[in-house]
Scaffold this motif. Structure first.
Motif, mmCIF file in Angstrom:
data_model
loop_
_atom_site.group_PDB
_atom_site.id
_atom_site.type_symbol
_atom_site.label_atom_id
_atom_site.label_comp_id
_atom_site.label_asym_id
_atom_site.label_seq_id
_atom_site.Cartn_x
_atom_site.Cartn_y
_atom_site.Cartn_z
ATOM 1 N N THR A 18 -7.261 -9.996 -9.468
ATOM 2 C CA THR A 18 -8.018 -10.284 -10.694
ATOM 3 C C THR A 18 -9.524 -10.148 -10.509
ATOM 4 O O THR A 18 -10.281 -10.492 -11.413
ATOM 5 C CB THR A 18 -7.691 -11.701 -11.168
ATOM 6 N N CYS A 19 -9.975 -9.662 -9.361
ATOM 7 C CA CYS A 19 -11.401 -9.527 -9.081
ATOM 8 C C CYS A 19 -11.789 -8.051 -9.104
ATOM 9 O O CYS A 19 -11.219 -7.245 -8.357
ATOM 10 C CB CYS A 19 -11.744 -10.149 -7.727
ATOM 11 N N ARG A 20 -12.758 -7.697 -9.936
ATOM 12 C CA ARG A 20 -13.178 -6.303 -10.046
ATOM 13 C C ARG A 20 -13.869 -5.833 -8.769
ATOM 14 O O ARG A 20 -13.642 -4.704 -8.298
ATOM 15 C CB ARG A 20 -14.120 -6.152 -11.230
ATOM 16 N N GLU A 21 -14.713 -6.681 -8.200
ATOM 17 C CA GLU A 21 -15.417 -6.291 -6.983
ATOM 18 C C GLU A 21 -14.449 -6.068 -5.821
ATOM 19 O O GLU A 21 -14.628 -5.147 -5.027
ATOM 20 C CB GLU A 21 -16.445 -7.366 -6.624
ATOM 21 N N ALA A 22 -13.446 -6.910 -5.720
ATOM 22 C CA ALA A 22 -12.463 -6.745 -4.645
ATOM 23 C C ALA A 22 -11.651 -5.473 -4.838
ATOM 24 O O ALA A 22 -11.322 -4.774 -3.855
ATOM 25 C CB ALA A 22 -11.540 -7.957 -4.587
ATOM 26 N N GLU A 78 -12.755 -2.741 -6.364
ATOM 27 C CA GLU A 78 -13.621 -1.609 -6.045
ATOM 28 C C GLU A 78 -13.828 -1.464 -4.538
ATOM 29 O O GLU A 78 -13.918 -0.357 -4.023
ATOM 30 C CB GLU A 78 -14.966 -1.792 -6.749
ATOM 31 N N ALA A 79 -13.927 -2.582 -3.850
ATOM 32 C CA ALA A 79 -14.079 -2.539 -2.388
ATOM 33 C C ALA A 79 -12.771 -2.242 -1.674
ATOM 34 O O ALA A 79 -12.791 -1.941 -0.472
ATOM 35 C CB ALA A 79 -14.648 -3.866 -1.885
ATOM 36 N N ARG A 80 -11.646 -2.319 -2.402
ATOM 37 C CA ARG A 80 -10.317 -2.047 -1.838
ATOM 38 C C ARG A 80 -10.062 -2.881 -0.574
ATOM 39 O O ARG A 80 -9.715 -2.360 0.488
ATOM 40 C CB ARG A 80 -10.161 -0.567 -1.531
ATOM 41 N N LEU A 81 -10.240 -4.162 -0.729
ATOM 42 C CA LEU A 81 -10.063 -5.046 0.422
ATOM 43 C C LEU A 81 -8.629 -5.076 0.927
ATOM 44 O O LEU A 81 -8.384 -5.193 2.130
ATOM 45 C CB LEU A 81 -10.519 -6.460 0.048
ATOM 46 N N LEU A 82 -7.691 -4.967 0.004
ATOM 47 C CA LEU A 82 -6.281 -5.041 0.436
ATOM 48 C C LEU A 82 -5.869 -3.834 1.278
ATOM 49 O O LEU A 82 -4.836 -3.878 1.960
ATOM 50 C CB LEU A 82 -5.369 -5.161 -0.790
ATOM 51 N N LEU A 83 -6.674 -2.759 1.241
ATOM 52 C CA LEU A 83 -6.358 -1.599 2.075
ATOM 53 C C LEU A 83 -6.592 -1.874 3.561
ATOM 54 O O LEU A 83 -6.245 -1.053 4.401
ATOM 55 C CB LEU A 83 -7.192 -0.393 1.645
ATOM 56 N N GLN A 84 -7.188 -3.025 3.872
ATOM 57 C CA GLN A 84 -7.292 -3.421 5.279
ATOM 58 C C GLN A 84 -5.910 -3.578 5.913
ATOM 59 O O GLN A 84 -5.773 -3.484 7.139
ATOM 60 C CB GLN A 84 -8.067 -4.732 5.393
ATOM 61 N N LEU A 85 -4.899 -3.811 5.069
ATOM 62 C CA LEU A 85 -3.520 -3.984 5.554
ATOM 63 C C LEU A 85 -2.622 -2.832 5.123
ATOM 64 O O LEU A 85 -1.422 -3.011 4.938
ATOM 65 C CB LEU A 85 -2.950 -5.306 5.030
ATOM 66 N N GLN A 86 -3.208 -1.642 4.979
ATOM 67 C CA GLN A 86 -2.395 -0.522 4.514
ATOM 68 C C GLN A 86 -1.335 -0.104 5.532
ATOM 69 O O GLN A 86 -0.300 0.455 5.164
ATOM 70 C CB GLN A 86 -3.306 0.670 4.203
ATOM 71 N N ASP A 87 -1.561 -0.366 6.815
ATOM 72 C CA ASP A 87 -0.546 -0.052 7.825
ATOM 73 C C ASP A 87 0.561 -1.097 7.878
ATOM 74 O O ASP A 87 1.595 -0.858 8.507
ATOM 75 C CB ASP A 87 -1.204 0.062 9.204
ATOM 76 N N ARG A 88 0.356 -2.230 7.244
ATOM 77 C CA ARG A 88 1.367 -3.303 7.219
ATOM 78 C C ARG A 88 1.470 -3.816 5.789
ATOM 79 O O ARG A 88 1.053 -4.949 5.481
ATOM 80 C CB ARG A 88 0.995 -4.428 8.188
ATOM 81 N N GLN A 89 2.021 -2.997 4.914
ATOM 82 C CA GLN A 89 2.124 -3.359 3.499
ATOM 83 C C GLN A 89 2.978 -4.599 3.284
ATOM 84 O O GLN A 89 2.767 -5.342 2.314
ATOM 85 C CB GLN A 89 2.706 -2.179 2.711
ATOM 86 N N HIS A 90 3.925 -4.840 4.168
ATOM 87 C CA HIS A 90 4.799 -5.997 3.980
ATOM 88 C C HIS A 90 4.055 -7.310 4.198
ATOM 89 O O HIS A 90 4.554 -8.375 3.798
ATOM 90 C CB HIS A 90 5.996 -5.919 4.927
ATOM 91 N N ASP A 117 -19.106 -14.521 -1.106
ATOM 92 C CA ASP A 117 -19.698 -13.311 -1.666
ATOM 93 C C ASP A 117 -19.477 -13.168 -3.167
ATOM 94 O O ASP A 117 -20.331 -12.623 -3.868
ATOM 95 C CB ASP A 117 -19.131 -12.074 -0.952
ATOM 96 N N CYS A 118 -18.358 -13.594 -3.680
ATOM 97 C CA CYS A 118 -17.999 -13.330 -5.077
ATOM 98 C C CYS A 118 -18.058 -14.624 -5.902
ATOM 99 O O CYS A 118 -17.362 -15.603 -5.586
ATOM 100 C CB CYS A 118 -16.591 -12.726 -5.139
ATOM 101 N N GLU A 119 -18.872 -14.623 -6.948
ATOM 102 C CA GLU A 119 -18.987 -15.808 -7.809
ATOM 103 C C GLU A 119 -17.741 -15.995 -8.670
ATOM 104 O O GLU A 119 -17.360 -17.131 -8.978
ATOM 105 C CB GLU A 119 -20.225 -15.682 -8.698
ATOM 106 N N ARG A 120 -17.129 -14.898 -9.079
ATOM 107 C CA ARG A 120 -15.910 -15.011 -9.901
ATOM 108 C C ARG A 120 -14.799 -15.683 -9.108
ATOM 109 O O ARG A 120 -14.064 -16.520 -9.657
ATOM 110 C CB ARG A 120 -15.457 -13.632 -10.377
ATOM 111 N N CYS A 121 -14.659 -15.308 -7.874
ATOM 112 C CA CYS A 121 -13.611 -15.922 -7.060
ATOM 113 C C CYS A 121 -13.941 -17.376 -6.748
ATOM 114 O O CYS A 121 -13.040 -18.234 -6.684
ATOM 115 C CB CYS A 121 -13.432 -15.134 -5.764
ATOM 116 N N GLN A 122 -15.228 -17.683 -6.577
ATOM 117 C CA GLN A 122 -15.601 -19.079 -6.334
ATOM 118 C C GLN A 122 -15.273 -19.961 -7.538
ATOM 119 O O GLN A 122 -14.894 -21.129 -7.377
ATOM 120 C CB GLN A 122 -17.100 -19.166 -6.031
#
Length: 451
Positions: free
Chosen positions: A322-326, A328-340, A379-384
């Motif tokens: 639900t965060c636009r900045e996250a 755009e930064a594609r933070l979840l791709l940090q776990l692209q090798d372990r999608q599970h 870093d993110c005010e929306r998430c805070q």
């Protein structure tokens, strides 16, 4: 005459360079001596005084004509068809047996035999315009372009000579073979099994005995025995079955059943088919450790830490979605090798367990956890703004469900201080309010209301 004299001097100088005799002539004929008999080979023009002379009367001049440069080579090396090449190979074998051991001629004949056999193989398997793609038994073979890499055929267990032979590789299971061996393949591609039935054999080396296999290889059905006659029986530690030397090359692999039950990562000998299957399955999350061996979490402390980090990441996932900045930064791709890891906290792959054992997974997952928490809390005010306040004490900082000092209600997902939640003997206040509201909505009206 001048040309003849120069030619004579050249021949005398090249008879034997190591038997020179320089200086004036020492065998001049005296006035009263008889002239010795001179043959035609020794009759050479006299040299002028002072010129050096080289004589070797006991050796005939060697111009390189003693070797046979013009006769037909041993083995009919210029043969152009298969029949002639086979005849030449047999002749060359006979010559090698007749020549003295370790002699130069025998070594040359062996080299000639190798060239003849390569030529015969080239005629049997010509480099013609064959199709680039072949589909057989769910294998998808592509013709290889590399000529310098030396490979081994998985079917006939011989070397693939890329310079003169055409060979194919399956893109699914990486099965390699000659083009002439394609039609002899009898085993389907293991990638189809991985796609349709991705599961491990979780019994440790489930041996049933050679008699259950009718004393034949489990793959090609060739006769085998433990005595090595007619072929050696080699056991696969993954399937427990026995294979011949063509189907079992003593490859080493980590056995999933030994990892799950014994936390044993020692590689053991497996067949070629099992090795390809395990290689394709190594990153597949198909192991549910809590059901297979729940006691493993009591034995391996690293698994407890990994499970807690995975649970925290699952709690962070709704913030990123639900965060636009996250996004755009594609933070979840940090776990692209372990999608599970962003889907559940129960499933593991063999590669996950290998990384846990090596200490790599804990370090990398901790760094990702820190990065995710920093975005949400700093870093993110929306998430805070999506944080929680403890409804029991209503004091302290903003709480998040992945904090180590908080507890989350399993029914309403409300967040409390851990000490407040366990010290309070009552249930969750939010759940209590919801239950009271439901009771008031569904409560039957009294007699005064009906009147």
């Amino acid at each position: 005459m001048e040309y003849d004299e120069k030619l004579a001097r050249f021949r005398q100088a090249h008879l034997n360079p190591f038997n020179k005799q320089s200086g004036p002539r020492q065998h001049e004929q005296g006035p009263g001596e008889e002239a010795p008999d001179i043959t035609a080979e020794e009759a050479l023009p006299e040299l002028p005084p002072g010129e050096p002379e080289f004589r070797c009367p006991e050796r005939v001049m060697d111009l390189g004509l003693s070797e046979d440069h013009f006769s037909r080579p041993v083995g009919l090396f210029l043969a152009s068809d298969v029949q002639q090449l086979r005849q030449a190979i047999e002749e060359c074998k006979q010559v090698i047996l007749e020549l003295p051991e370790q002699s130069e001629k025998q070594k040359d004949a062996v080299v000639r035999l190798i060239h003849l056999r390569l030529k015969l193989q080239e005629l049997k398997d010509p480099n013609e315009d064959e199709p680039n793609i072949r589909v057989l038994l769910e294998h998808r073979f592509y013709k290889e372009k590399s000529k310098s890499v030396k490979q081994t055929c998985d079917k006939c267990n011989t070397i693939i000579w890329g310079l003169i032979q055409t060979w194919y590789t399956c893109t699914g299971c990486y099965y390699r073979c000659h083009s002439k061996c394609l039609n002899l393949i009898s085993k389907p591609c293991v990638s189809s099994k991985v796609s349709h039935q991705a599961e491990y054999e979780l019994n440790i080396c489930p041996e049933t005995g050679l008699d259950s296999q009718d004393y034949r290889c489990a793959e090609c059905r060739a006769p085998i025995s433990l005595r090595g006659v007619p072929s050696e029986a080699r056991q696969c530690d993954y399937t427990g079955q026995y294979y011949c030397s063509h189907c079992h090359w003593n490859d080493l692999a980590v056995i999933p059943a030994r990892v799950v039950h014994n936390w044993d990562f020692e590689p053991r000998k497996v067949s070629r088919c099992s090795m390809r299957y395990l290689a394709l399955m190594v990153s597949r999350p198909v192991l549910r450790l809590r059901e297979i061996n729940p006691l493993l979490f009591n034995y391996v402390e690293e698994l407890v830490e990994i499970r807690k980090l995975r649970q925290d990441i699952l709690l962070m996932k709704p913030y990123f979605i639900t965060c636009r900045e996250a996004m755009e930064a594609r933070l979840l791709l940090q776990l692209q090798d372990r999608q599970h890891f962003v889907e559940n906290d129960e499933m593991y792959s063999v590669q996950d367990l290998l990384d846990v054992h090596a200490g790599r997974l804990g370090c990398s997952l901790t760094e990702i956890h820190t990065l995710f928490a920093k975005h949400i809390k700093l870093d993110c005010e929306r998430c805070q703004a999506k944080g929680f306040v403890c409804e029991l004490c209503r004091e302290g900082d903003v709480l998040f469900p992945f904090d180590s000092h908080t507890s989350v209600c399993t029914d309403c997902s409300a967040v409390f201080h851990r000490d407040c939640y366990y010290d309070n003997s009552t249930t969750c206040p939010k759940c209590a309010r919801l239950s009271l509201r439901k009771q008031s909505l569904f409560q039957e009206p009294g007699p005064d209301v009906e009147a």
